[in-house]
Design a protein around this motif. Structure first.
Motif, PDB file in Angstrom:
ATOM      1  N   GLY A  95       0.823  -1.207   0.000  1.00  0.00           N
ATOM      2  CA  GLY A  95       0.000   0.000   0.000  1.00  0.00           C
ATOM      3  C   GLY A  95       0.857   1.257   0.000  1.00  0.00           C
ATOM      4  N   TYR A  96       0.173   2.396  -0.008  1.00  0.00           N
ATOM      5  CA  TYR A  96       0.860   3.689  -0.039  1.00  0.00           C
ATOM      6  C   TYR A  96       1.343   4.089   1.351  1.00  0.00           C
ATOM      7  N   GLY A  97       2.315   5.023   1.355  1.00  0.00           N
ATOM      8  CA  GLY A  97       2.807   5.605   2.595  1.00  0.00           C
ATOM      9  C   GLY A  97       3.757   4.712   3.368  1.00  0.00           C
ATOM     10  N   GLN A 109      11.770  11.487  -1.067  1.00  0.00           N
ATOM     11  CA  GLN A 109      10.926  10.999  -2.147  1.00  0.00           C
ATOM     12  C   GLN A 109      10.005   9.904  -1.620  1.00  0.00           C
ATOM     13  N   THR A 110       8.706  10.043  -1.873  1.00  0.00           N
ATOM     14  CA  THR A 110       7.713   9.111  -1.345  1.00  0.00           C
ATOM     15  C   THR A 110       6.989   8.403  -2.478  1.00  0.00           C
ATOM     16  N   ASP A 111       6.289   7.341  -2.121  1.00  0.00           N
ATOM     17  CA  ASP A 111       5.575   6.555  -3.134  1.00  0.00           C
ATOM     18  C   ASP A 111       4.283   7.219  -3.602  1.00  0.00           C
ATOM     19  N   TRP A 112       3.910   8.343  -3.033  1.00  0.00           N
ATOM     20  CA  TRP A 112       2.720   9.056  -3.507  1.00  0.00           C
ATOM     21  C   TRP A 112       2.913   9.654  -4.899  1.00  0.00           C
ATOM     22  N   ALA A 113       4.138   9.643  -5.405  1.00  0.00           N
ATOM     23  CA  ALA A 113       4.387  10.156  -6.751  1.00  0.00           C
ATOM     24  C   ALA A 113       3.868   9.215  -7.831  1.00  0.00           C
ATOM     25  N   PHE A 114       3.517   7.979  -7.460  1.00  0.00           N
ATOM     26  CA  PHE A 114       3.148   6.955  -8.437  1.00  0.00           C
ATOM     27  C   PHE A 114       1.642   6.729  -8.421  1.00  0.00           C
ATOM     28  N   PHE A 115       1.049   6.767  -9.594  1.00  0.00           N
ATOM     29  CA  PHE A 115      -0.407   6.703  -9.721  1.00  0.00           C
ATOM     30  C   PHE A 115      -0.914   5.283  -9.459  1.00  0.00           C
ATOM     31  N   PRO A 116      -2.189   5.141  -9.079  1.00  0.00           N
ATOM     32  CA  PRO A 116      -2.625   3.907  -8.413  1.00  0.00           C
ATOM     33  C   PRO A 116      -3.130   2.777  -9.297  1.00  0.00           C
ATOM     34  N   LEU A 117      -3.475   3.032 -10.562  1.00  0.00           N
ATOM     35  CA  LEU A 117      -4.176   1.994 -11.319  1.00  0.00           C
ATOM     36  C   LEU A 117      -3.323   0.737 -11.508  1.00  0.00           C
ATOM     37  N   TYR A 118      -2.083   0.897 -11.919  1.00  0.00           N
ATOM     38  CA  TYR A 118      -1.228  -0.264 -12.180  1.00  0.00           C
ATOM     39  C   TYR A 118      -0.980  -1.091 -10.913  1.00  0.00           C
ATOM     40  N   GLY A 268      -3.062  15.212  -1.932  1.00  0.00           N
ATOM     41  CA  GLY A 268      -3.093  16.455  -1.170  1.00  0.00           C
ATOM     42  C   GLY A 268      -3.724  16.274   0.190  1.00  0.00           C
ATOM     43  N   GLY A 269      -4.800  15.479   0.261  1.00  0.00           N
ATOM     44  CA  GLY A 269      -5.421  15.207   1.547  1.00  0.00           C
ATOM     45  C   GLY A 269      -4.517  14.433   2.478  1.00  0.00           C
ATOM     46  N   ARG A 270      -3.727  13.495   1.933  1.00  0.00           N
ATOM     47  CA  ARG A 270      -2.816  12.723   2.767  1.00  0.00           C
ATOM     48  C   ARG A 270      -1.663  13.558   3.286  1.00  0.00           C
ATOM     49  N   THR A 271      -1.231  14.540   2.521  1.00  0.00           N
ATOM     50  CA  THR A 271      -0.095  15.361   2.932  1.00  0.00           C
ATOM     51  C   THR A 271      -0.504  16.564   3.766  1.00  0.00           C
ATOM     52  N   GLY A 272      -1.807  16.851   3.835  1.00  0.00           N
ATOM     53  CA  GLY A 272      -2.259  18.018   4.591  1.00  0.00           C
ATOM     54  C   GLY A 272      -2.304  19.290   3.778  1.00  0.00           C
ATOM     55  N   ASP A 273      -1.992  19.231   2.500  1.00  0.00           N
ATOM     56  CA  ASP A 273      -2.057  20.390   1.613  1.00  0.00           C
ATOM     57  C   ASP A 273      -2.872  19.965   0.399  1.00  0.00           C
ATOM     58  N   LEU A 274      -4.180  20.205   0.435  1.00  0.00           N
ATOM     59  CA  LEU A 274      -5.095  19.624  -0.534  1.00  0.00           C
ATOM     60  C   LEU A 274      -4.718  19.960  -1.962  1.00  0.00           C
ATOM     61  N   LEU A 275      -4.400  21.219  -2.241  1.00  0.00           N
ATOM     62  CA  LEU A 275      -4.141  21.635  -3.611  1.00  0.00           C
ATOM     63  C   LEU A 275      -2.670  21.559  -4.003  1.00  0.00           C
ATOM     64  N   GLY A 277      -0.181  19.597  -2.199  1.00  0.00           N
ATOM     65  CA  GLY A 277       0.582  18.468  -1.667  1.00  0.00           C
ATOM     66  C   GLY A 277       1.162  17.573  -2.745  1.00  0.00           C
ATOM     67  N   TYR A 278       0.369  17.234  -3.747  1.00  0.00           N
ATOM     68  CA  TYR A 278       0.855  16.357  -4.797  1.00  0.00           C
ATOM     69  C   TYR A 278       2.037  16.976  -5.529  1.00  0.00           C
ATOM     70  N   PHE A 279       1.966  18.270  -5.804  1.00  0.00           N
ATOM     71  CA  PHE A 279       3.039  18.928  -6.547  1.00  0.00           C
ATOM     72  C   PHE A 279       4.303  19.033  -5.703  1.00  0.00           C
ATOM     73  N   SER A 280       4.153  19.130  -4.388  1.00  0.00           N
ATOM     74  CA  SER A 280       5.326  19.086  -3.507  1.00  0.00           C
ATOM     75  C   SER A 280       5.988  17.719  -3.567  1.00  0.00           C
ATOM     76  N   VAL A 281       5.169  16.679  -3.599  1.00  0.00           N
ATOM     77  CA  VAL A 281       5.710  15.319  -3.730  1.00  0.00           C
ATOM     78  C   VAL A 281       6.487  15.188  -5.034  1.00  0.00           C
ATOM     79  N   GLN A 282       5.949  15.701  -6.124  1.00  0.00           N
ATOM     80  CA  GLN A 282       6.628  15.591  -7.407  1.00  0.00           C
ATOM     81  C   GLN A 282       7.904  16.432  -7.452  1.00  0.00           C
ATOM     82  N   ARG A 283       7.898  17.581  -6.804  1.00  0.00           N
ATOM     83  CA  ARG A 283       9.107  18.404  -6.795  1.00  0.00           C
ATOM     84  C   ARG A 283      10.248  17.687  -6.084  1.00  0.00           C
ATOM     85  N   ALA A 284       9.933  16.890  -5.077  1.00  0.00           N
ATOM     86  CA  ALA A 284      10.977  16.114  -4.402  1.00  0.00           C
ATOM     87  C   ALA A 284      11.626  15.124  -5.355  1.00  0.00           C
ATOM     88  N   TRP A 285      10.886  14.697  -6.374  1.00  0.00           N
ATOM     89  CA  TRP A 285      11.423  13.818  -7.409  1.00  0.00           C
ATOM     90  C   TRP A 285      12.023  14.612  -8.565  1.00  0.00           C
TER      91      TRP A 285
END
Length: 413
Positions: A95-97, A109-118, A268-275, A277-285
């Motif tokens: 799972g994630y996290g 760098q966290t696994d939230w950068a990877f999309f869930p379908l696969y 974004g909800g998991r990181t506490g920054d809804l809008l 958070g995801y882009f912060s995760v990607q910037r780390a990558w």
């Protein structure tokens, strides 16, 4: 007197009657001119193209295995456990996290950068099949690659006929970076969803197009390219028909963009920054859209210091994709194909990150090959021997390049 359709016959010497149009049914909504349906044997005609595609990609797998044998490496491990594959398999298992990596720059760098379908598909199938996560990931990737090849064929067959469709599949299978269709990566899954969504757009099956676009948006960060293509094609169709369109067109257009933002907001909800958070995760990558600044820095470093084999080859592939996109526009290809390919090319040119991965991001952009496929189909019967030699050379380059980047080079895929 001449007889005109829709006008009552009148005696020319009579003045007691006036020609009156016959009553007609009220005008209904304008009907969309449909593309010709594929021939009944289109599926059967695909078999030679499928055999060519599967044979070439199987040869690619065997070439990787042989290279591993010569280098004393595990024979098949890097097919399922290369770079991003390990993250997808870990997500599928735990799972994630649950996984982070501290980059040399200090970025977390966290696994939230990877999309869930696969990973979700891997987890689901691994629970019902007697296979491990790596084997399941390869099974999904290989199956999706064949489904994608069929979708590519159906798009080409619908627009240009059997010859171009077969050439399109053959060229796609022989790309230098096509080995990534047979690794435990998301490219084959994304390509399958994109190809069939675009096919549904061309056939006016808007609900299917929108549904597949949602899944594409859940498969990769660049998956929203499919949604953009569906929405713009739907808008163009509505304008062309002056708004007289069926409700399913609007439903498909509204449905198409929901996948990508759903995952972005979840992160974004998991990181506490809804809008953000995801882009912060990607910037780390080091993954962000910087309007080409990263590409310019890479080009400068390559010119000053060189880059072995992988990086110049990646630059050549990206440059070729820009030229092919221009040719695709000159071909006046359908809007959905142009938009989908254009968004992917724009993301590659304007995005940061390792340049060695950029050819992989372009792999689903099969419409870029349409101009070459049409040229190849036109000259096949006139210069068959030359076409065979040229395609044989492309296939050989594809096999060697795939084995090199997978089993020899240490550059990110």
């Amino acid at each position: 007197m001449h007889r005109f359709p829709g006008v009552t016959k009148v005696d020319p010497v009579s003045t007691s009657s006036v020609p009156r149009p016959e009553p007609t049914a009220p005008a209904g909504p304008l009907r969309r001119p449909r593309l010709p349906r594929p021939a009944a044997g289109a599926t059967r005609e695909f078999l030679p193209a499928l055999a060519l595609f599967a044979g070439l990609r199987l040869a690619g797998i065997l070439t990787v295995i042989l290279t591993n044998e010569l280098r004393g490496h595990p024979l098949v491990r890097n097919l399922a456990h290369s770079w991003d594959s390990r993250w997808y398999l870990h997500i599928a298992t735990h799972g994630y996290g649950r996984l982070i990596w501290i980059a040399p720059t200090g970025a977390v760098q966290t696994d939230w950068a990877f999309f869930p379908l696969y990973p979700a598909l891997i987890r689901a199938l691994a629970t019902v099949l007697p296979l491990g996560p790596g084997q399941t990931g390869l099974l999904i990737a290989w199956t999706a690659a064949c489904v994608a090849a069929y979708g590519v064929y159906r798009v080409g067959h619908l627009l240009y006929g059997r010859g171009v469709a077969t050439a399109l599949v053959a060229l796609w299978a022989a790309l230098p970076h096509a080995v990534e269709l047979t690794l435990a990566y998301t490219e084959s899954l994304f390509a399958a969803l994109a190809a069939w969504s675009l096919y549904c757009v061309l056939r006016g099956r808007w609900l299917w197009a929108g549904t597949l676009a949602v899944l594409a948006g859940l498969s990769r960060p660049s998956g929203f390219a499919v949604a953009v293509a569906v929405c713009l094609a739907a808008g163009h169709e509505a304008l062309r028909r002056r708004g007289r369109v069926p409700a399913r067109l609007w439903a498909g257009a509204l449905l198409a963009p929901l996948g990508w933002p759903a995952y972005v907001l979840w992160v974004g909800g998991r990181t506490g920054d809804l809008l953000g958070g995801y882009f912060s995760v990607q910037r780390a990558w080091d993954s962000r859209f910087d309007f080409g600044a990263g590409s310019v820095r890479f080009l400068k470093a390559l010119l000053l210091h060189g880059g072995g084999v992988v990086y110049p080859a990646a630059l050549l592939i990206v440059a070729a994709s820009v030229l092919l996109f221009v040719l695709l526009c000159l071909e006046r290809a359908p809007l959905a194909l142009v938009v989908f390919s254009g968004v992917l090319v724009l993301l590659v040119l304007g995005g940061s990150g390792s340049f060695s991965s950029k050819p992989r991001f372009l792999l689903p952009a099969f419409p870029l090959l349409v101009p070459v496929a049409r040229a190849l189909a036109r000259t096949w019967w006139l210069r068959r021997s030359r076409a065979v030699v040229v395609y044989g050379a492309l296939a050989l380059v594809s096999l060697l390049a795939g084995a090199y980047v997978t089993a020899v080079a240490h550059s990110p895929l």
